[in-house]
Design a protein around this motif. Structure first.
Motif, short mmCIF file in Angstrom:
data_model
loop_
_atom_site.label_atom_id
_atom_site.label_comp_id
_atom_site.label_asym_id
_atom_site.label_seq_id
_atom_site.Cartn_x
_atom_site.Cartn_y
_atom_site.Cartn_z
N PHE A 1 -4.46 6.21 -2.06
CA PHE A 1 -3.44 5.16 -1.98
C PHE A 1 -3.42 4.33 -3.26
O PHE A 1 -4.41 4.25 -3.99
CB PHE A 1 -3.73 4.22 -0.80
CG PHE A 1 -3.62 4.88 0.54
CD1 PHE A 1 -2.40 4.97 1.19
CD2 PHE A 1 -4.75 5.43 1.15
CE1 PHE A 1 -2.31 5.59 2.44
CE2 PHE A 1 -4.66 6.04 2.38
CZ PHE A 1 -3.43 6.12 3.03
N THR B 1 0.86 -1.18 0.00
CA THR B 1 0.00 0.00 0.00
C THR B 1 0.90 1.23 0.00
O THR B 1 1.72 1.41 0.91
CB THR B 1 -0.92 0.02 1.22
OG1 THR B 1 -1.74 -1.16 1.24
CG2 THR B 1 -1.82 1.25 1.20
N ARG C 1 -2.58 0.32 -4.33
CA ARG C 1 -2.40 -1.00 -3.73
C ARG C 1 -2.01 -2.01 -4.81
O ARG C 1 -2.42 -1.88 -5.96
CB ARG C 1 -3.67 -1.44 -3.00
CG ARG C 1 -3.90 -0.68 -1.70
CD ARG C 1 -5.19 -1.09 -1.00
NE ARG C 1 -5.28 -0.53 0.34
CZ ARG C 1 -5.65 0.70 0.64
NH1 ARG C 1 -6.01 1.52 -0.36
NH2 ARG C 1 -5.69 1.13 1.87
N SER D 1 -11.59 1.56 -0.56
CA SER D 1 -10.18 1.37 -0.89
C SER D 1 -10.07 0.55 -2.17
O SER D 1 -11.04 -0.09 -2.61
CB SER D 1 -9.45 0.67 0.26
OG SER D 1 -10.04 -0.60 0.52
N ASP D 2 -8.88 0.56 -2.77
CA ASP D 2 -8.65 -0.23 -3.98
C ASP D 2 -9.01 -1.68 -3.72
O ASP D 2 -8.60 -2.26 -2.70
CB ASP D 2 -7.18 -0.14 -4.41
CG ASP D 2 -6.77 1.28 -4.75
OD1 ASP D 2 -7.63 2.17 -4.75
OD2 ASP D 2 -5.57 1.48 -5.03
N THR D 3 -9.77 -2.28 -4.62
CA THR D 3 -10.32 -3.62 -4.38
C THR D 3 -10.08 -4.52 -5.57
O THR D 3 -10.26 -4.11 -6.73
CB THR D 3 -11.84 -3.54 -4.11
OG1 THR D 3 -12.08 -2.64 -3.02
CG2 THR D 3 -12.39 -4.91 -3.74
N ASP E 1 -9.30 0.87 -8.85
CA ASP E 1 -8.52 1.89 -8.17
C ASP E 1 -9.46 3.01 -7.73
O ASP E 1 -9.97 3.78 -8.54
CB ASP E 1 -7.44 2.43 -9.13
CG ASP E 1 -6.47 3.38 -8.45
OD1 ASP E 1 -6.64 3.63 -7.25
OD2 ASP E 1 -5.56 3.88 -9.14
N GLU E 2 -9.68 3.11 -6.41
CA GLU E 2 -10.60 4.10 -5.86
C GLU E 2 -9.84 5.40 -5.53
O GLU E 2 -8.61 5.42 -5.40
CB GLU E 2 -11.27 3.56 -4.60
CG GLU E 2 -12.07 2.28 -4.80
CD GLU E 2 -13.34 2.50 -5.57
OE1 GLU E 2 -13.76 3.67 -5.72
OE2 GLU E 2 -13.93 1.50 -6.03
N ASP F 1 -8.92 6.99 -3.02
CA ASP F 1 -8.72 6.90 -1.57
C ASP F 1 -7.37 7.44 -1.13
O ASP F 1 -7.03 7.40 0.06
CB ASP F 1 -8.87 5.45 -1.11
CG ASP F 1 -7.84 4.53 -1.75
OD1 ASP F 1 -7.18 4.96 -2.71
OD2 ASP F 1 -7.71 3.38 -1.29
#
Length: 218
Positions: free
Chosen positions: A175, A106, A177, A119-121, A170-171, A173
């Protein structure tokens, strides 16, 4: 002459039986290079702002600058065109799709505003070649840096042709990941697959009929 006819009939029947066996094998379930021992061979990289790399026998999906619902995409069974030129055939004795995944890193992303509550998922998407109503997406909740095994029920896709796609959303947020994906394979139940395609049955019956006629003429 009569013996020759019978011999030819047996040869025809033998060829039909071989064709029957080949058709069964050709439609068997196969995930190519699911352990990534050959890099990303057999997989299609459809990433946008993110990236897909191979490291240590694992696929690494990473988000990139800004935010994008399809930042990193890794697919097998389709090249992203949804033409399904090389779909995966799900055999009727498939039980689960098994995937190992982990959160690798992260990092701060200064190009994002951090306005998202998500968050990125990482997701697993299954696309059906014939009917979009069978398409589905599942979140892979890989929270730690130690790989976990996730199992996905394949009962809805038995006997169907599909593509499987790992997609990193990719959100916004703040960050980036990276997730690892490894050991992608189907598990099977104990029910043997012994029912060939209908057209194969027809060919087999034609061979039997030919053999019966030759024996009668002999």
């Amino acid at each position: 002459m009569k013996s020759s006819k019978v011999t030819k009939a047996f040869m025809v029947l033998f060829c039909l039986v071989q064709l029957l066996s080949f058709s069964t094998v050709a439609r068997a379930t196969l995930i190519n290079n699911g352990d990534f021992s050959s890099g990303l061979n057999g997989w299609n990289d459809g990433s946008f702002t993110g990236s897909v790399t191979e490291n240590g026998g694992q696929a690494i999906l990473s988000s990139g600058d800004s935010f994008d619902p399809f930042a990193a995409v890794l697919t097998q069974g389709d090249d992203g065109s949804f033409l399904f030129d090389s779909p995966i055939m799900v055999a009727s004795n498939v039980s689960m799709l098994s995937v190992d995944a982990a959160l690798v890193s992260t990092l701060l992303d200064p190009t994002e505003l951090g306005g998202s509550a998500f968050s990125d998922t990482l997701f697993l998407a299954i696309y059906d070649a014939a009917d979009v109503t069978f398409d589905a997406a599942f979140e892979i909740p890989a929270l730690g840096n130690v790989a976990e095994t996730f199992l996905f029920d394949m009962s809805d896709w038995l006997g169907r042709e599909i593509a499987i796609s790992f997609e990193l959303a990719d959100e916004d947020d703040g960050f980036n990941r990276s997730y690892s994906v490894d050991n992608v394979f189907f598990t099977f139940n104990n029910t043997p697959v012994s029912v060939p395609e209908p057209e194969s049955f027809i060919m087999f019956l034609v061979g039997l009929t030919l053999l019966a006629r030759c024996r009668k003429s002999a």
